[in-house]
Enzyme design. Structure first.
Site, PDB file in Angstrom:
ATOM      1  N   GLY B  15       0.812  -1.207   0.000  1.00  0.00           N
ATOM      2  CA  GLY B  15       0.000   0.000   0.000  1.00  0.00           C
ATOM      3  C   GLY B  15       0.846   1.258   0.000  1.00  0.00           C
ATOM      4  O   GLY B  15       2.006   1.226   0.392  1.00  0.00           O
ATOM      5  N   ILE B 145       2.642   2.638   6.645  1.00  0.00           N
ATOM      6  CA  ILE B 145       2.064   3.585   7.606  1.00  0.00           C
ATOM      7  C   ILE B 145       1.644   2.845   8.870  1.00  0.00           C
ATOM      8  O   ILE B 145       1.403   3.456   9.890  1.00  0.00           O
ATOM      9  CB  ILE B 145       0.850   4.352   7.028  1.00  0.00           C
ATOM     10  CG1 ILE B 145      -0.292   3.408   6.661  1.00  0.00           C
ATOM     11  CG2 ILE B 145       1.259   5.200   5.832  1.00  0.00           C
ATOM     12  CD1 ILE B 145      -1.628   4.127   6.482  1.00  0.00           C
ATOM     13  N   ASP B 146       1.548   1.514   8.793  1.00  0.00           N
ATOM     14  CA  ASP B 146       1.090   0.740   9.955  1.00  0.00           C
ATOM     15  C   ASP B 146       2.170   0.583  11.014  1.00  0.00           C
ATOM     16  O   ASP B 146       1.876   0.262  12.164  1.00  0.00           O
ATOM     17  CB  ASP B 146       0.614  -0.650   9.511  1.00  0.00           C
ATOM     18  CG  ASP B 146      -0.641  -0.582   8.676  1.00  0.00           C
ATOM     19  OD1 ASP B 146      -1.355   0.442   8.764  1.00  0.00           O
ATOM     20  OD2 ASP B 146      -0.908  -1.537   7.920  1.00  0.00           O
ATOM     21  N   MET B 190      -6.569   4.343  10.095  1.00  0.00           N
ATOM     22  CA  MET B 190      -6.126   3.074   9.516  1.00  0.00           C
ATOM     23  C   MET B 190      -5.221   2.278  10.459  1.00  0.00           C
ATOM     24  O   MET B 190      -4.575   2.862  11.343  1.00  0.00           O
ATOM     25  CB  MET B 190      -5.396   3.320   8.196  1.00  0.00           C
ATOM     26  CG  MET B 190      -6.316   3.613   7.027  1.00  0.00           C
ATOM     27  SD  MET B 190      -5.355   3.862   5.501  1.00  0.00           S
ATOM     28  CE  MET B 190      -6.678   3.846   4.279  1.00  0.00           C
ATOM     29  N   ARG B 192      -5.388  -2.078  10.763  1.00  0.00           N
ATOM     30  CA  ARG B 192      -6.356  -3.100  11.149  1.00  0.00           C
ATOM     31  C   ARG B 192      -5.890  -3.931  12.334  1.00  0.00           C
ATOM     32  O   ARG B 192      -6.660  -4.226  13.232  1.00  0.00           O
ATOM     33  CB  ARG B 192      -6.667  -4.007   9.945  1.00  0.00           C
ATOM     34  CG  ARG B 192      -7.813  -4.950  10.174  1.00  0.00           C
ATOM     35  CD  ARG B 192      -8.515  -5.341   8.896  1.00  0.00           C
ATOM     36  NE  ARG B 192      -9.399  -4.303   8.395  1.00  0.00           N
ATOM     37  CZ  ARG B 192     -10.648  -4.082   8.828  1.00  0.00           C
ATOM     38  NH1 ARG B 192     -11.165  -4.831   9.781  1.00  0.00           N
ATOM     39  NH2 ARG B 192     -11.376  -3.129   8.313  1.00  0.00           N
ATOM     40  N   GLU B 247      -9.499   1.298  12.821  1.00  0.00           N
ATOM     41  CA  GLU B 247     -10.443   0.559  11.983  1.00  0.00           C
ATOM     42  C   GLU B 247     -10.539  -0.908  12.409  1.00  0.00           C
ATOM     43  O   GLU B 247     -11.520  -1.580  12.090  1.00  0.00           O
ATOM     44  CB  GLU B 247     -10.020   0.630  10.506  1.00  0.00           C
ATOM     45  CG  GLU B 247      -8.648   0.008  10.248  1.00  0.00           C
ATOM     46  CD  GLU B 247      -8.244  -0.018   8.775  1.00  0.00           C
ATOM     47  OE1 GLU B 247      -9.092   0.191   7.905  1.00  0.00           O
ATOM     48  OE2 GLU B 247      -7.038  -0.258   8.516  1.00  0.00           O
ATOM     49  N   ARG B 301      -2.452   8.201   4.023  1.00  0.00           N
ATOM     50  CA  ARG B 301      -1.281   7.522   3.473  1.00  0.00           C
ATOM     51  C   ARG B 301      -0.765   8.184   2.192  1.00  0.00           C
ATOM     52  O   ARG B 301       0.243   7.739   1.639  1.00  0.00           O
ATOM     53  CB  ARG B 301      -1.608   6.049   3.196  1.00  0.00           C
ATOM     54  CG  ARG B 301      -2.607   5.854   2.085  1.00  0.00           C
ATOM     55  CD  ARG B 301      -3.002   4.392   1.953  1.00  0.00           C
ATOM     56  NE  ARG B 301      -3.665   4.196   0.667  1.00  0.00           N
ATOM     57  CZ  ARG B 301      -4.346   3.127   0.310  1.00  0.00           C
ATOM     58  NH1 ARG B 301      -4.470   2.126   1.164  1.00  0.00           N
ATOM     59  NH2 ARG B 301      -4.894   3.020  -0.865  1.00  0.00           N
TER      60      ARG B 301
END
EC number: 2.7.1.90
Lengths: 413, 413
Positions: B15, B145-146, B190, B192, B247, B301
């Site tokens: 992503g 970004i996670d 964002m 998960r 999320e 993002r």
């Protein structure tokens, strides 16, 4: 404080924009030397009824950078309200109270920065002032990201929202182009009855990107069969389709294309959301393609980290002109901007009688939308382009934007 | 071109982030003088299978500003893919093809910029290289970004997303504080399975704002009764409550929190909603207060107009270090950042064997979340704060960000 000159008062109302504090800064700048103390009424007209004021002259004098920081702070430094004054023929008690306050504080002019609903307040206060023979000048200063105020070429706040929408569309385009699989992305943009801000998505197009490929404004009836035909045709040519839609999308019968129930606010507007989601499901049901909807939401009206220098400069000038007009004895009016040329872009400031503005809304002309109702014309782009020009640099502290302290709104001290 | 030295290849996968092209720029900078041509494989590993390459050396030489513009361009300049290589014990045909391509183009090193799934590709290619005795160096460069990659202190791309989230939360706070009526605003962020980015919302707090007042990460089970109790208590003290939620919010049984009741849209679909919408309905059903949910969506993002200078600098350095490690003969590894101090913030670059990284995910430690599971601790804030420091200035043209031309992805020429 010079007691030989009168003071003035300013308030803000309606929904946030990125430029509404720039207009407030313009009033404060303009008032220097011609009015004494500048009082800020907290939470719009309610601040007068509750006698909740800030002494803006003092606050600005206490910090050399305050005025510059105020210009770049989003939403309303003075807070807002959604309060509709009653007809004074039915009940003049609040009017009576407000004008007593004006007298007590030696107010010579009252400036109200707002959109359509706020101009209704300006109209009513103006009519009441005339009725009681008050000399307090009542001047409206336009602001709205919707750009739907009559008479003025455009409204402060719109240019920054338009720049945010166009930049975001371009960034969303970069985000979607990365995959070689077919996809449709729907971006829902604010603007209940007027499509100006959705139209600004067209500015995102450039030499390598046609996005948004389709643009739907509330000024045209939405036809779902034509829509599906257009999406299918575009998917033949492109991998990734981006569609910009107004939150106020409706069909030929006037039914909103949305999810959820219609709820009414103080002023009788329907609370809308979900046009993007509704189109997402329409495509999912009919076309075998990856689809996503993005609701830009409140950031399009409060992302002060990305604003248009043209817009902020005009917002400041609108505030300064409001003060100058009041000093000239003008009242019952709103500041206007009249475009005199597109290239080079030039405007002149003026004023217009508030009775011709309040409670009316300016739609996108049908001639600025293409025949099929799925795009805007070159005239629209030429109109929009000057409004997003120029960047502003906000100050950062510890990695975050350094905005005005609004502890008077949050009660945190 | 110097034919005595080998070429190298780079690709991007997974992503988008705002910093992934900065790592690409780092590879190109690092390769100057030690590798010949830098080939970019378009759409990740698929570009090799389709023989779709860009000659990045040529493109960068053609324009003096290209490298700087590349650093600030969001998403993947080379495009991405979501392609999982099969186990080569089952089917080695694509591996065979890829290494033939490496041979044909005289590739000495292959750099893959990506997240968890991309590191699986790095692992498989590394194992295959060892099996066939290939000398091609295979190096992973982290991005997500996670922030959920193992071993490294943090990942390029995360700091900019964190800065965007914190700034946006502050702006949303200004937007909500304007009304004197009680309200709750829920912001869905964002991530998960890992709550790092949602935790970054805590950085928005300052001297005048406690927002977000509650923070919910997917590392804790969500309890709706405790949630309602906490919201009610906060509404006693504050007018406007802001809540940050991941999320990936889930209950004690592991069920994702999404809207329980189905609402029908214009076209008769029952609408599936995310965590933010679900909490909005939960409050609407139980507390008499104005409530709204905001899904920040893809802009967190890809909003390259607001990025962290620390993040972009580290992303460039990660790319440069990847090249340097390959030249030292290192392979089957990912570049890592090891924090040596918080204040002053210092990091050292290193590398770690890819087999310890691929297919694992790093969660927020429970000790960095408060006991009640509705906020983060000071340790978390101290960890996050250095990553959002510093602003970048992107160039604008005609009012819009001037990003790299990606016509090779859009087929518009």
């Amino acid at each position: 404080m010079n007691t030989s000159i009168q003071n003035c008062m300013v308030a803000q109302s309606g929904g946030p924009t990125v430029a509404i504090n720039a207009s407030l800064a313009g009033v404060i700048k303009g008032a220097a030397g011609c009015y004494g103390t500048v009082y800020g009424s907290v939470n719009g007209i309610l601040g007068i009824l509750n006698e909740h004021y800030l002494n803006l002259s003092e606050i600005m004098e206490s910090d050399d950078n305050a005025l510059e920081r105020l210009i770049h702070t989003p939403a309303m430094y003075l807070g807002s309200c959604r309060f509709k004054l009653p007809d004074f023929m039915d009940d003049d008690s609040s009017y009576n109270y407000i004008f007593k306050q004006f007298e007590k504080l030696n107010i010579g002019a009252f400036f109200y920065i707002g959109g359509n609903d706020s101009m209704d307040t300006v109209l009513k206060l103006s009519e009441y002032a005339e009725r009681i023979g008050s000399n307090v000048r009542i001047i409206g200063i336009p602001k709205t990201i919707d750009n739907d105020l009559m008479v003025t070429d455009h409204t402060p706040g719109f240019g920054s929202a338009a720049k945010y929408i166009a930049s975001s569309l371009l960034e969303i385009a970069h985000d979607t182009f990365i995959y070689a699989v077919k996809s449709v992305t729907i971006v829902e943009i604010m603007g209940r009855d007027a499509g100006w801000l959705t139209a600004a998505s067209a500015l995102a197009r450039n030499e390598y990107s046609d996005a948004p490929h389709l643009i739907y404004l509330p000024e045209c009836n939405f036809d779902k069969d034509e829509f599906l035909t257009d999406v299918r045709a575009l998917l033949e040519e492109h991998n990734n389709i981006i569609i910009a839609v107004s939150e106020g999308l409706h069909d030929a019968e006037g039914n909103y294309i949305c999810a959820g129930e219609s709820k009414e606010d103080t002023f009788g507007h329907s609370q809308l959301s979900g046009a993007g989601k509704a189109l997402e499901y329409l495509i999912k049901d009919n076309i075998n393609v990856k689809v996503r909807s993005v609701e830009v939401n409140v950031l399009q009206r409060c992302a002060a980290h990305l604003s248009s220098a043209t817009d902020l400069n005009e917002a400041v000038a609108s505030g300064e002109h409001a003060v100058a007009f009041a000093k000239q004895g003008i009242t019952a009016s709103m500041v206007t901007m009249n475009r005199t040329s597109n290239a080079p872009y030039t405007i002149e400031y003026g004023y217009a009688e508030i009775k011709n503005i309040a409670n009316e809304a300016k739609s996108v002309p049908r001639a600025w939308i293409n025949e099929r109702g799925n795009d805007v014309t070159e005239e629209m782009v030429a109109y929009l382009l000057p409004l997003i020009q120029g960047e502003t640099s906000i100050s950062y502290e510890n990695g975050l934007p350094n905005y005005m302290n609004v502890s008077h709104l949050t009660n945190k001290r």
